[in-house]
Scaffold this motif. Structure first.
Motif: not given
Length: 313
Positions: A55-82
């Motif tokens: 959900e992008g509420l916290s950043a991973p310690t390691d590894g990657t997570v993508e939501v709609f091809g975006l980082d849900p934490h670093a790019e939360r402004k783009l992910v959150r509306p969706q």
């Protein structure tokens, strides 16, 4: 179909040094567009920590997570509306009416639908002027769901969506979620009701102690586990059941990948010895039996294991 959520080697560690606690231990997940993905977990499995990362509420310690091809934490402004999020406990203001609550929430959405539309979806139109604090637990869960739907999300996170609902309301919610899926909404579902996961989820992952123990379709997960036959011990030497695992105590438990054949052999043996197999029960594997097998497969961490606040999920 496109992939909506992708994780690779996803880790979440709380604390540092000797007090560090690894809640999520390098998991890989893929959630496809338009599916319901059931994320299940034993107690302390790391499920809630995983949801926080997705959900992008916290950043991973390691590894990657993508939501709609975006980082849900670093790019939360783009992910959150969706996305829409239905938390396990909504914490909505008790003094506001349902309509007032949803109008307030609607103001936070980028592309909201109307309050009237979501009230109709969750069957609360006739309760729109009731204060949230005066509602039953099940009704409050439906208000939580209405709030999650207000932004017309493409991706919906549902954390225990039917807790507190009576059986009829649960079935109505299941139908609503099925309709949302048919409209193309992708959902990540967490639930303690295994029948709910069986009814709704296209793919399931079961977490245990920070790792994904099994994943796949319900058919794949259940099909990889043996069926069981149990009965009271008849006091005679049991027949040899080739390919089965037999545990004989006061009750006999037969674990088998060929339920029909081994059951027939047992019944034929019982008939030839003129005995009755009392307490006979034969059943294929189920999601519940797989889940319990995972939960019992390893001992829980000792109570002295450091676990900072928020570390267990």
């Amino acid at each position: 179909m496109s992939t909506v959520i992708t994780t690779r080697g996803l880790r979440r560690v709380y604390g540092h040094g000797s007090s560090a606690f690894e809640a999520v231990k390098g998991i890989d997940l893929d959630v496809e567009e338009g599916e319901v993905f059931g994320l299940l977990g034993t107690n302390g499995a790391g499920k809630t920590s995983t949801l926080d990362l997705l959900e992008g509420l916290s950043a991973p310690t390691d590894g990657t997570v993508e939501v709609f091809g975006l980082d849900p934490h670093a790019e939360r402004k783009l992910v959150r509306p969706q996305i829409g999020i239905m938390l396990q406990s909504g914490g909505l203001p008790a003094e506001l009416t349902v309509t007032e609550t949803l109008e307030m929430w609607r103001g936070t959405c980028s592309n909201p639908t109307t309050v009237e539309a979501v009230l109709e979806q969750v069957d609360l139109t006739d309760r729109k002027d009731v204060r949230v604090g005066a509602m039953s637990g099940g009704e409050k869960r439906r208000v939580d769901l209405a709030a999650a739907l207000l932004g017309q999300p493409r991706l919906l996170f549902l954390d225990e969506p039917t807790t507190g609902l009576d059986p009829e309301s649960r079935r109505s919610t299941w139908q609503l979620l099925a309709d949302l899926k048919a409209s193309g909404v992708t959902m990540v579902l967490t639930t303690h009701y295994l029948d709910e996961a069986e009814a709704l989820a296209d793919h399931i992952a079961i977490m245990h102690q920070g790792e994904v123990s099994v994943s796949g379709t319900l058919h794949d997960i259940v099909g990889a586990h043996p069926a069981t036959i149990t009965f009271d011990h008849p006091g005679l030497t049991l027949p040899v059941l080739e390919g089965a695992r037999v545990e004989a105590r006061s009750r006999v438990t037969v674990s088998t990948d060929d339920l029909a054949d081994h059951l027939c052999q047992l019944l034929g043996w019982a008939r030839s010895h003129s005995i009755e197999l009392t307490g006979l029960d034969a059943r294929t594997a189920s999601l519940e039996s797989v889940f319990l097998n995972i939960a019992e497969s390893t001992d829980a961490p000792p109570a002295s294991t450091p676990a900072p606040i928020g570390a267990t999920a």
